[in-house]
Design an enzyme around this catalytic site. Structure first.
Site, PDB file in Angstrom:
ATOM      1  N   GLY A 154      29.477  44.104  36.261  1.00  0.00           N
ATOM      2  CA  GLY A 154      30.263  44.647  35.151  1.00  0.00           C
ATOM      3  C   GLY A 154      31.443  43.721  34.950  1.00  0.00           C
ATOM      4  N   ILE A 156      34.303  43.351  36.716  1.00  0.00           N
ATOM      5  CA  ILE A 156      34.814  42.663  37.917  1.00  0.00           C
ATOM      6  C   ILE A 156      33.785  41.638  38.403  1.00  0.00           C
ATOM      7  CG2 ILE A 156      35.673  42.972  40.280  1.00  0.00           C
ATOM      8  CD1 ILE A 156      36.483  45.860  39.491  1.00  0.00           C
ATOM      9  N   ARG A 237      33.592  49.834  47.072  1.00  0.00           N
ATOM     10  CA  ARG A 237      33.885  51.035  47.854  1.00  0.00           C
ATOM     11  C   ARG A 237      33.212  50.911  49.216  1.00  0.00           C
ATOM     12  NH1 ARG A 237      37.448  51.785  44.935  1.00  0.00           N
ATOM     13  NH2 ARG A 237      37.885  53.541  43.554  1.00  0.00           N
ATOM     14  N   GLU A 266      38.898  54.521  55.362  1.00  0.00           N
ATOM     15  CA  GLU A 266      40.129  53.764  55.140  1.00  0.00           C
ATOM     16  C   GLU A 266      41.288  54.653  55.565  1.00  0.00           C
ATOM     17  OE1 GLU A 266      40.284  52.328  51.106  1.00  0.00           O
ATOM     18  OE2 GLU A 266      38.504  51.100  51.385  1.00  0.00           O
ATOM     19  N   HIS A 285      42.155  47.021  51.301  1.00  0.00           N
ATOM     20  CA  HIS A 285      41.969  47.533  49.930  1.00  0.00           C
ATOM     21  C   HIS A 285      43.130  47.101  49.016  1.00  0.00           C
ATOM     22  CE1 HIS A 285      39.865  50.955  47.524  1.00  0.00           C
ATOM     23  NE2 HIS A 285      40.301  49.998  46.727  1.00  0.00           N
ATOM     24  N   ILE A 286      43.222  45.782  48.836  1.00  0.00           N
ATOM     25  CA  ILE A 286      44.314  45.248  48.011  1.00  0.00           C
ATOM     26  C   ILE A 286      43.800  44.587  46.732  1.00  0.00           C
ATOM     27  CG2 ILE A 286      46.016  44.954  49.869  1.00  0.00           C
ATOM     28  CD1 ILE A 286      45.158  41.946  49.930  1.00  0.00           C
ATOM     29  N   GLY A 287      42.561  44.933  46.336  1.00  0.00           N
ATOM     30  CA  GLY A 287      41.960  44.302  45.157  1.00  0.00           C
ATOM     31  C   GLY A 287      42.873  44.286  43.940  1.00  0.00           C
TER      32      GLY A 287
HETATM   33  C1  DGY Z   1      40.108  51.029  41.817  1.00  0.00           C
HETATM   34  O1  DGY Z   1      40.754  50.900  40.773  1.00  0.00           O
HETATM   35  O2  DGY Z   1      39.092  51.724  41.857  1.00  0.00           O
HETATM   36  C2  DGY Z   1      40.626  50.326  43.007  1.00  0.00           C
HETATM   37  O3  DGY Z   1      39.773  50.440  44.091  1.00  0.00           O
HETATM   38  C3  DGY Z   1      41.995  50.853  43.334  1.00  0.00           C
HETATM   39  O4  DGY Z   1      42.753  49.828  43.855  1.00  0.00           O
END
Ligand code: DGY
Length: 323
Positions: A154, A156, A237, A266, A285-287
């Site tokens: 998608g 990302i 996830r 997490e 989880h710092i995306g």
């Molecule tokens: C999301 O937007 O789903 C991310 O995982 C949150 O940082």
């Protein structure tokens, strides 16, 4: 309108609420709110900005059926029973698009960090283990020309594919329900079966939503179909891979390495064996964790709230996730 916000968020969002005359309370304690507490607090509010993984299930929704809007400050909304919210006529919004580049940066960073064992090597310096130079030690693998497989291409996944193709001339294959024509046109990406994705990817990067269909999709049997020199990346996830199976797959050399920005649970426990494996890189989880992106996410969440406060349709409304 009075809004409860389950974390402190960027001032970009709260300023917009303030300017629209919307009262709000931010939860500032450094712990998750229990569902009981959240239900109790929400009795005094008309809207909710949910940040993180608050459990917004049928019980919550029935107890808070007076809410006029739920604005999830994330693109993923697997913590929300959107179908139940729709039945109760509570609109649910998310923050699509604005975090694609930042999250893809983290997937790219993990791919590179794993391929050169960067995080493990850094930890060795910290523990005074730089050691003697051996030409056959500490060897990584190069990414140039290697095949990148995307599971769930998608927004990302497309950004990750773009970066990888540009930086390392990586051919792109992907597995999706529907073709991604822009990726095919601009990057020559090829839609393949799940089995083909596993068999042909040198790096396999997960960018799908968590649904009943994708939960635990990457388990021992799946890892055993991947290339022995493959790198598995998950920035989507943690529940999409089975963590115990991933550990086994790495210990038994079914795959070469793994890079995770998401874990299950997490936070990951400091005793998790993944943290001591040379070919593994784990981030907390710092995306989406950049000034720009978190500001944009707060802005979109505020836009959803402001629209609902005027009785308008919210601009980033989500539909129930299909399995
Ligand atoms: C999301 O937007 O789903 C991310 O995982 C949150 O940082």
């Amino acid at each position: 309108m009075k809004v409860f916000i389950t974390r402190k968020i960027s001032a970009t969002g709260t300023e917009m609420l303030r300017q629209s005359g919307i009262e709000f309370t931010e939860w500032v304690e450094k712990r998750d709110i229990s569902q009981d507490e959240l239900i109790r607090f929400c009795q005094d509010y008309d809207g909710l900005i949910s940040v993180g993984q608050d459990l917004i299930d049928e019980l919550f929704l029935k107890s808070c059926r007076h809410l006029k809007v739920i604005a999830q400050m994330a693109v993923g909304y697997d913590n929300i029973d959107v179908a139940a919210a729709a039945r109760l006529e509570i609109p649910v919004g998310n923050t699509p698009g604005v975090l694609s580049k930042a999250t893809a940066d983290i997937a790219f960073l993990l791919m590179l960090a794993v391929s050169r064992k960067a995080i493990f090597m850094h930890k060795r310096i910290l523990s005074a283990e730089w050691g003697f130079y051996e030409p056959t030690d500490n060897l990584g693998i190069e990414l140039e020309g290697k095949t990148l497989g995307i599971f769930g291409l998608g927004k990302i996944g497309f950004e990750m594919a773009k970066k990888s193709a540009a930086a390392f001339s990586m051919p792109i294959i992907y597995h999706n329900r529907r073709p991604h024509s822009q990726a095919e046109r601009e990057l020559g990406a090829k839609l393949v079966s799940f089995e083909e994705l596993l068999k042909s990817s040198d790096v396999l990067s997960v960018h799908t939503a968590l649904t009943p269909e994708t939960r635990s999709r990457f388990d021992y049997s799946v890892f055993s179909l991947m290339k022995k020199n493959a790198i598995f990346i998950n920035t989507a996830r943690g529940a999409i891979h089975n963590e115990a199976d991933l550990i086994l797959a790495l210990q038994e050399n079914l795959i070469w390495g793994a890079g995770l920005d998401v874990t299950n649970p997490e936070p990951m426990l400091a005793s998790n064996p993944l943290l001591n494996m040379p070919n593994v890189a784990v981030l907390p989880h710092i995306g989406s964790a950049t000034e720009e992106t978190r500001g944009a996410m707060a802005r979109l969440a505020a836009e959803n709230i402001i629209a609902a406060s005027k009785g308008d349709k919210i601009p980033y409304q989500v539909k129930p996730v299909k399995s």
